[in-house]
Write a protein that holds these residues in place. Structure first.
Motif, PDB file in Angstrom:
ATOM      1  N   LEU A 260       2.305   2.078  -7.896  1.00 51.75           N
ATOM      2  CA  LEU A 260       3.724   2.392  -7.967  1.00 51.75           C
ATOM      3  C   LEU A 260       3.945   3.891  -7.729  1.00 51.75           C
ATOM      4  O   LEU A 260       4.853   4.285  -6.991  1.00 51.75           O
ATOM      5  CB  LEU A 260       4.273   1.963  -9.332  1.00 51.75           C
ATOM      6  N   PHE A 261       3.124   4.726  -8.353  1.00 54.09           N
ATOM      7  CA  PHE A 261       3.229   6.173  -8.142  1.00 54.09           C
ATOM      8  C   PHE A 261       3.069   6.500  -6.659  1.00 54.09           C
ATOM      9  O   PHE A 261       3.848   7.275  -6.092  1.00 54.09           O
ATOM     10  CB  PHE A 261       2.164   6.899  -8.963  1.00 54.09           C
ATOM     11  N   LEU A 262       2.056   5.939  -6.020  1.00 54.40           N
ATOM     12  CA  LEU A 262       1.822   6.232  -4.602  1.00 54.40           C
ATOM     13  C   LEU A 262       2.993   5.781  -3.742  1.00 54.40           C
ATOM     14  O   LEU A 262       3.396   6.477  -2.801  1.00 54.40           O
ATOM     15  CB  LEU A 262       0.531   5.555  -4.127  1.00 54.40           C
ATOM     16  N   PHE A 263       3.563   4.621  -4.066  1.00 51.19           N
ATOM     17  CA  PHE A 263       4.699   4.129  -3.282  1.00 51.19           C
ATOM     18  C   PHE A 263       5.884   5.081  -3.410  1.00 51.19           C
ATOM     19  O   PHE A 263       6.576   5.360  -2.431  1.00 51.19           O
ATOM     20  CB  PHE A 263       5.093   2.724  -3.728  1.00 51.19           C
ATOM     21  N   LEU A 264       6.118   5.595  -4.613  1.00 52.50           N
ATOM     22  CA  LEU A 264       7.211   6.544  -4.813  1.00 52.50           C
ATOM     23  C   LEU A 264       6.985   7.813  -3.995  1.00 52.50           C
ATOM     24  O   LEU A 264       7.918   8.360  -3.390  1.00 52.50           O
ATOM     25  CB  LEU A 264       7.342   6.905  -6.291  1.00 52.50           C
ATOM     26  N   MET A 265       5.757   8.284  -3.954  1.00 50.31           N
ATOM     27  CA  MET A 265       5.452   9.492  -3.204  1.00 50.31           C
ATOM     28  C   MET A 265       5.554   9.249  -1.694  1.00 50.31           C
ATOM     29  O   MET A 265       6.035  10.112  -0.947  1.00 50.31           O
ATOM     30  CB  MET A 265       4.048   9.998  -3.548  1.00 50.31           C
ATOM     31  N   TYR A 266       5.150   8.090  -1.242  1.00 47.51           N
ATOM     32  CA  TYR A 266       5.218   7.786   0.194  1.00 47.51           C
ATOM     33  C   TYR A 266       6.655   7.560   0.670  1.00 47.51           C
ATOM     34  O   TYR A 266       6.928   7.580   1.861  1.00 47.51           O
ATOM     35  CB  TYR A 266       4.354   6.572   0.534  1.00 47.51           C
ATOM     36  N   ALA A 267       7.584   7.359  -0.267  1.00 43.90           N
ATOM     37  CA  ALA A 267       8.987   7.193   0.131  1.00 43.90           C
ATOM     38  C   ALA A 267       9.508   8.431   0.855  1.00 43.90           C
ATOM     39  O   ALA A 267      10.413   8.341   1.688  1.00 43.90           O
ATOM     40  CB  ALA A 267       9.851   6.911  -1.096  1.00 43.90           C
ATOM     41  N   GLY A 268       8.954   9.586   0.553  1.00 45.03           N
ATOM     42  CA  GLY A 268       9.387  10.816   1.195  1.00 45.03           C
ATOM     43  C   GLY A 268       8.372  11.385   2.168  1.00 45.03           C
ATOM     44  O   GLY A 268       8.548  12.506   2.683  1.00 45.03           O
ATOM     45  N   TYR A 269       7.321  10.632   2.439  1.00 47.98           N
ATOM     46  CA  TYR A 269       6.259  11.125   3.330  1.00 47.98           C
ATOM     47  C   TYR A 269       6.641  10.932   4.793  1.00 47.98           C
ATOM     48  O   TYR A 269       7.121   9.866   5.191  1.00 47.98           O
ATOM     49  CB  TYR A 269       4.947  10.396   3.030  1.00 47.98           C
ATOM     50  N   VAL A 270       6.445  11.959   5.572  1.00 47.16           N
ATOM     51  CA  VAL A 270       6.711  11.896   7.022  1.00 47.16           C
ATOM     52  C   VAL A 270       5.389  12.103   7.747  1.00 47.16           C
ATOM     53  O   VAL A 270       4.771  13.176   7.642  1.00 47.16           O
ATOM     54  CB  VAL A 270       7.719  12.980   7.453  1.00 47.16           C
ATOM     55  N   SER A 271       4.954  11.080   8.469  1.00 51.04           N
ATOM     56  CA  SER A 271       3.680  11.182   9.186  1.00 51.04           C
ATOM     57  C   SER A 271       3.840  11.983  10.470  1.00 51.04           C
ATOM     58  O   SER A 271       4.937  12.073  11.035  1.00 51.04           O
ATOM     59  CB  SER A 271       3.153   9.778   9.518  1.00 51.04           C
ATOM     60  N   VAL A 272       2.761  12.563  10.905  1.00 45.17           N
ATOM     61  CA  VAL A 272       2.750  13.329  12.146  1.00 45.17           C
ATOM     62  C   VAL A 272       2.387  12.393  13.297  1.00 45.17           C
ATOM     63  O   VAL A 272       1.377  11.688  13.237  1.00 45.17           O
ATOM     64  CB  VAL A 272       1.741  14.488  12.069  1.00 45.17           C
ATOM     65  N   GLU A 273       3.213  12.368  14.318  1.00 43.40           N
ATOM     66  CA  GLU A 273       2.990  11.459  15.436  1.00 43.40           C
ATOM     67  C   GLU A 273       1.642  11.736  16.093  1.00 43.40           C
ATOM     68  O   GLU A 273       1.287  12.879  16.377  1.00 43.40           O
ATOM     69  CB  GLU A 273       4.103  11.628  16.478  1.00 43.40           C
ATOM     70  N   GLY A 274       0.887  10.661  16.274  1.00 41.90           N
ATOM     71  CA  GLY A 274      -0.409  10.780  16.917  1.00 41.90           C
ATOM     72  C   GLY A 274      -1.550  11.093  15.973  1.00 41.90           C
ATOM     73  O   GLY A 274      -2.719  11.043  16.369  1.00 41.90           O
ATOM     74  N   GLN A 275      -1.237  11.396  14.710  1.00 40.45           N
ATOM     75  CA  GLN A 275      -2.286  11.725  13.743  1.00 40.45           C
ATOM     76  C   GLN A 275      -2.952  10.463  13.219  1.00 40.45           C
ATOM     77  O   GLN A 275      -2.298   9.464  12.947  1.00 40.45           O
ATOM     78  CB  GLN A 275      -1.698  12.516  12.575  1.00 40.45           C
ATOM     79  N   GLU A 276      -4.258  10.494  13.100  1.00 41.37           N
ATOM     80  CA  GLU A 276      -4.991   9.351  12.590  1.00 41.37           C
ATOM     81  C   GLU A 276      -4.627   9.106  11.121  1.00 41.37           C
ATOM     82  O   GLU A 276      -4.337  10.043  10.375  1.00 41.37           O
ATOM     83  CB  GLU A 276      -6.499   9.576  12.717  1.00 41.37           C
ATOM     84  N   GLU A 277      -4.659   7.837  10.745  1.00 40.87           N
ATOM     85  CA  GLU A 277      -4.356   7.485   9.361  1.00 40.87           C
ATOM     86  C   GLU A 277      -5.417   8.062   8.433  1.00 40.87           C
ATOM     87  O   GLU A 277      -6.625   7.982   8.714  1.00 40.87           O
ATOM     88  CB  GLU A 277      -4.293   5.967   9.202  1.00 40.87           C
ATOM     89  N   ARG A 278      -4.973   8.664   7.343  1.00 46.72           N
ATOM     90  CA  ARG A 278      -5.891   9.255   6.386  1.00 46.72           C
ATOM     91  C   ARG A 278      -5.699   8.613   5.021  1.00 46.72           C
ATOM     92  O   ARG A 278      -4.784   7.832   4.815  1.00 46.72           O
ATOM     93  CB  ARG A 278      -5.647  10.770   6.304  1.00 46.72           C
ATOM     94  N   SER A 279      -6.537   8.959   4.065  1.00 47.04           N
ATOM     95  CA  SER A 279      -6.401   8.423   2.708  1.00 47.04           C
ATOM     96  C   SER A 279      -5.210   9.084   2.032  1.00 47.04           C
ATOM     97  O   SER A 279      -4.745  10.153   2.452  1.00 47.04           O
ATOM     98  CB  SER A 279      -7.671   8.703   1.904  1.00 47.04           C
ATOM     99  N   TRP A 280      -4.718   8.465   0.956  1.00 44.68           N
ATOM    100  CA  TRP A 280      -3.575   9.038   0.234  1.00 44.68           C
ATOM    101  C   TRP A 280      -3.916  10.407  -0.332  1.00 44.68           C
ATOM    102  O   TRP A 280      -3.049  11.279  -0.442  1.00 44.68           O
ATOM    103  CB  TRP A 280      -3.124   8.093  -0.879  1.00 44.68           C
TER     104      TRP A 280
END
Length: 287
Positions: free
Chosen positions: A225-245
């Motif tokens: 739940l904490f991670l989901f709340l934090m990812y609500a405001g996360y903006v990924s960088v286009e073209g960047q490989e997926e990383r761990s939280w």
């Protein structure tokens, strides 16, 4: 061809059976339906007026398409909620029979669930905000665990926010601590519902951990739940490989370690978890 038609017919029939009750309808001659709130795996929730007392209440009705499974799950939920008394948990008011159906009546808790805040209102959360929410949820979880139960579904749709107040709702999948998993019919019905919302990772990666009938499973849910709340405001960088939280989210080292502890089930009780969180908040000077 016949198989596709049969599947469509079954889907249509389920949708017809589970079509929400209309506004203004009287239930059991006492409860007037004011609003359809939502539908879960096994039940439907309605905001109603108790015509005898004038109070606003929540009525949970078993989904008709679930037949005996839905009624059994509602009975289990009612028996458990009757034993709980906590300001952050809806208060049990009774069971009501209506024709061949029964419904669970609870005190109505006003507010919006966190899924609505994030998905519909684009709400974002700071690290401190998310920690406060996790901290507020520990209290009702302690009460639940001390009563001998585990929630097993700590997700953003089941957390209600009203101003600074946080509530824990929907105990439909709760069970006794250490209880064997529900029978195969219930597990099969849950599988057909697909992947629920409210997780930072895929449901398949967390389901077994989430559904274990032990308090650590609820603490594990708090971590997601904490991670989901934090990812609500996360903006990924286009073209960047997926990383761990741990790489993607900008968190204080102590916070990373605390969340890692939740996900690793480092603490067996909510009391231990609360103590660890308190140390983190003190170090960050968050009240």
């Amino acid at each position: 061809m016949f198989s596709r038609l049969s599947t469509r017919w079954k889907q249509w029939r389920r949708q017809w059976l589970d079509y929400p009750l209309r506004q203004g309808k009287m239930w059991a001659g006492r409860y007037r339906i004011e609003q359809f709130i939502g539908m879960g795996s096994y039940g439907q929730a309605y905001r109603c007026i108790d015509m005898q007392t004038g109070a606003v209440v929540l009525m949970k009705r078993a989904k008709p398409s679930k037949h005996a499974i839905g009624r059994e799950m509602l009975k289990r939920e009612s028996e458990m909620m009757r034993q709980l008394t906590h300001p952050q948990i809806p208060r049990w008011l009774g069971n009501v029979k209506h024709r061949r159906e029964s419904s669970l009546i609870m005190a109505f808790m006003d507010g919006y669930n966190l899924e609505e805040w994030i998905m519909e209102r684009a709400q974002t959360y700071t690290q401190a905000d998310a920690l406060r929410i996790v901290g507020q949820l520990i209290s009702p979880l302690k009460h639940l665990h001390e009563a001998g139960y585990v929630h097993r579904d700590v997700r953003i749709p089941n957390v209600l926010a009203s101003g600074e107040r946080i509530g824990l709702i929907d105990f439909g999948l709760a069970c006794r601590i250490g209880e064997e998993a529900p029978d195969d019919r219930m597990k099969a019905a849950e599988e057909r519902e697909g992947e629920p919302s409210g997780f930072a990772d895929s449901w398949g990666a967390v389901k077994q951990q989430m559904r274990e009938p032990y308090p650590m499973s609820d603490l594990y849910g708090l971590g997601h739940l904490f991670l989901f709340l934090m990812y609500a405001g996360y903006v990924s960088v286009e073209g960047q490989e997926e990383r761990s939280w741990e790489e993607e989210l900008e968190l204080e080292p102590a916070v990373k370690d605390f969340i890692r502890g939740l996900l690793e089930k480092r603490w067996q009780t909510a009391v231990e978890c609360e103590r660890e969180l308190g140390a983190v908040l003190d170090a960050m000077q968050i009240s």
